[in-house]
Design an enzyme around this catalytic site. Sequence first.
Site, mmCIF file in Angstrom:
data_model
loop_
_atom_site.group_PDB
_atom_site.id
_atom_site.type_symbol
_atom_site.label_atom_id
_atom_site.label_comp_id
_atom_site.label_asym_id
_atom_site.label_seq_id
_atom_site.Cartn_x
_atom_site.Cartn_y
_atom_site.Cartn_z
ATOM 1 C CB SER A 180 -0.931 0.156 1.309
ATOM 2 O OG SER A 180 -1.680 -1.164 1.314
ATOM 3 C CD GLU A 201 0.091 -4.261 9.849
ATOM 4 O OE1 GLU A 201 1.023 -4.660 10.237
ATOM 5 O OE2 GLU A 201 -0.515 -4.529 8.793
HETATM 6 C C1 LIG Z 1 -6.040 -3.634 0.834
HETATM 7 C C2 LIG Z 1 -4.949 -4.482 1.409
HETATM 8 C C3 LIG Z 1 -3.716 -3.817 1.554
HETATM 9 C C4 LIG Z 1 -2.513 -4.544 2.024
HETATM 10 N N1 LIG Z 1 -1.458 -3.831 2.164
HETATM 11 C C5 LIG Z 1 -0.158 -4.522 2.271
HETATM 12 C C6 LIG Z 1 1.031 -3.686 2.569
HETATM 13 O O1 LIG Z 1 0.961 -2.317 2.594
HETATM 14 N N2 LIG Z 1 2.042 -4.475 2.847
HETATM 15 C C7 LIG Z 1 1.983 -5.597 2.835
HETATM 16 O O2 LIG Z 1 3.139 -6.396 3.096
HETATM 17 N N3 LIG Z 1 0.884 -6.538 2.426
HETATM 18 C C8 LIG Z 1 -0.178 -5.890 2.590
HETATM 19 N N4 LIG Z 1 -1.435 -6.594 2.227
HETATM 20 C C9 LIG Z 1 -1.110 -7.966 2.040
HETATM 21 C C10 LIG Z 1 -2.271 -8.618 3.287
HETATM 22 O O3 LIG Z 1 -1.071 -8.628 4.450
HETATM 23 C C11 LIG Z 1 -2.236 -10.305 2.856
HETATM 24 O O4 LIG Z 1 -3.316 -10.390 1.908
HETATM 25 C C12 LIG Z 1 -2.819 -11.186 3.852
HETATM 26 O O5 LIG Z 1 -1.700 -11.416 4.939
HETATM 27 C C13 LIG Z 1 -3.031 -12.479 3.492
HETATM 28 O O6 LIG Z 1 -2.259 -13.129 2.475
HETATM 29 P P1 LIG Z 1 -2.430 -13.645 0.950
HETATM 30 O O7 LIG Z 1 -3.027 -12.439 0.359
HETATM 31 O O8 LIG Z 1 -1.224 -14.113 0.412
HETATM 32 O O9 LIG Z 1 -3.550 -14.763 1.162
HETATM 33 P P2 LIG Z 1 -3.227 -16.363 1.810
HETATM 34 O O10 LIG Z 1 -2.230 -16.337 2.845
HETATM 35 O O11 LIG Z 1 -2.885 -16.967 0.390
HETATM 36 O O12 LIG Z 1 -4.621 -16.616 2.185
HETATM 37 C C14 LIG Z 1 -5.729 -16.966 1.433
HETATM 38 C C15 LIG Z 1 -6.888 -17.288 2.133
HETATM 39 O O13 LIG Z 1 -6.446 -18.794 2.903
HETATM 40 C C16 LIG Z 1 -6.658 -18.467 4.146
HETATM 41 N N5 LIG Z 1 -5.457 -19.289 5.083
HETATM 42 C C17 LIG Z 1 -4.069 -19.213 5.019
HETATM 43 N N6 LIG Z 1 -3.432 -19.815 5.635
HETATM 44 C C18 LIG Z 1 -4.328 -20.356 6.293
HETATM 45 C C19 LIG Z 1 -4.360 -21.091 7.575
HETATM 46 N N7 LIG Z 1 -3.040 -21.570 8.128
HETATM 47 N N8 LIG Z 1 -5.508 -21.593 8.267
HETATM 48 C C20 LIG Z 1 -6.519 -21.059 7.815
HETATM 49 N N9 LIG Z 1 -6.665 -20.333 6.836
HETATM 50 C C21 LIG Z 1 -5.698 -20.105 6.160
HETATM 51 C C22 LIG Z 1 -6.651 -17.061 4.527
HETATM 52 O O14 LIG Z 1 -7.123 -16.737 5.687
HETATM 53 C C23 LIG Z 1 -7.285 -16.670 3.486
HETATM 54 O O15 LIG Z 1 -8.640 -16.522 3.692
HETATM 55 C C24 LIG Z 1 -2.447 -5.793 2.006
HETATM 56 C C25 LIG Z 1 -3.881 -6.681 1.454
HETATM 57 C C26 LIG Z 1 -4.809 -5.966 1.166
HETATM 58 C C27 LIG Z 1 -6.160 -6.610 0.847
#
Ligand SMILES: Cc1cc2nc3c(=O)[nH]c(=O)nc-3n(C[C@H](O)[C@H](O)[C@H](O)COP(=O)(O)OP(=O)(O)OC[C@H]3O[C@@H](n4cnc5c(N)ncnc54)[C@H](O)[C@@H]3O)c2cc1C
Length: 384
Positions: free
Chosen positions: A166, A251
């Site tokens: 972001s 955070e």
């Molecule tokens: C609007 C927005 C702003 C963001 N800004 C930033 C930023 O500035 N910097 C940054 O570094 N990141 C940022 N992010 C990223 C955010 O931190 C990640 O999207 C988040 O941590 C989830 O990771 P992922 O997208 O890889 O999903 P995944 O980890 O692939 O998860 C996908 C789904 O699987 C589920 N899941 C995964 N592992 C498990 C488990 N062990 N048990 C149960 N369920 C599970 C999750 O809950 C989710 O529903 C942002 C995201 C959004 C949407």
Amino acid sequence: MVKLEVPTVQLTSDQQSFRNEVRAFLREEIQSRHFTPTCDSWLSGESSTFSKKLGDKGWIGMTWPQVYGGSEKSAIDRYILTEELLVAGAPVAAHWFADRQTGPLLLKYGTENQKKTFLPQITKGECFFAIGLSEPNAGSDLAAIKTRAVRTDGGWLLTGSKIWSSGAHIAHYMVVLCRTSPEDEENRHDGMSQLIVDLHVNGVTIRPITFLTGEHHFNEVFFENVFVPDEQVVGQVGNGWKQGMAELAYERSGPERILSTYPLFSGVIDELKRINDREGLTEMLSLLPELWSIRNLSIGVAKYLDEGKDVSFIASLVKDRGTTFETKVAETVRLVLSKHPDLLNSKSIGELYTQSILHGPGFTLRGGTTEILRGIIAKGVVSE
Ligand SMILES: Cc1cc2nc3c(=O)[nH]c(=O)nc-3n(C[C@H](O)[C@H](O)[C@H](O)COP(=O)(O)OP(=O)(O)OC[C@H]3O[C@@H](n4cnc5c(N)ncnc54)[C@H](O)[C@@H]3O)c2cc1C
């Protein structure tokens, strides 16, 4: 039985006066059309002019020591400020991460030189930071990060990429979590470090990821052999995981996890009052007890943070409940609108509603997903 203890916070008369001061400032800004209130303004409302205005007032880094440009106010004072900014839908995104977590990170782990270099610029509203945690195959499982830094003369060469960053396109620096030693299957959290990376040096490429609304808020950021001097390593090499986790309490626990849709909530209530729709008002106001309870939990965490307590479990609870509430606001408005579509004739309600619906999917993902948070909460409950 699990006991959840969070202090209740009574505002002093000085703090009430401060709240009135912030409200008067924001009213004036809106009336002068310096900004238009939006939902989710802490992520998408970017205005370096507005950030500078807050900096001039001493309202960025306001809890930090004066020697680094701060105002040495309490976390409760900061809470009052951030709550009012979000309620007003003010454009605070540019400085938000630096104020919320980079500053506290540097105060805890930074060198004296880093504190003197970065903190005064942040407090003036002139220096913005992005968070470099997530990668294409490392989100919830953050220990899977592949971005790595290798030793070179006087510093490190950084290679890899971050995603969903972001505000990276308007930030000056990013705190990048990277591997400085190869992953060890037994101890996956070892061997990571945090580097302050200048986003304008050779080897850094920033590409936009377009939001559902068509706006540009987050990015992919690529690093190709980017030189990062030793002076820009935060804390200890290899201690990045522990340091990064300490940031998460800041955070996850603040009012931005509760109030992203508040401008819509209050805007719809005002309209329903205007047209004297008691049924619609009853539906909207039924959300108030939940809002009040989560808010009191959140301000209690701010007090605990002030006292240096470990709040990771309660912060996760605030984020889970708070972001669920934010989504519920949009859903309740949808039901009210289905009976009163004429409310959408108000331009501002239409816009706030659209923002809430289109930004909504991100509320429970960013900063740790609901499933991950509930895992942390469950472990916290078991270890009580
Ligand atoms: C609007 C927005 C702003 C963001 N800004 C930033 C930023 O500035 N910097 C940054 O570094 N990141 C940022 N992010 C990223 C955010 O931190 C990640 O999207 C988040 O941590 C989830 O990771 P992922 O997208 O890889 O999903 P995944 O980890 O692939 O998860 C996908 C789904 O699987 C589920 N899941 C995964 N592992 C498990 C488990 N062990 N048990 C149960 N369920 C599970 C999750 O809950 C989710 O529903 C942002 C995201 C959004 C949407």
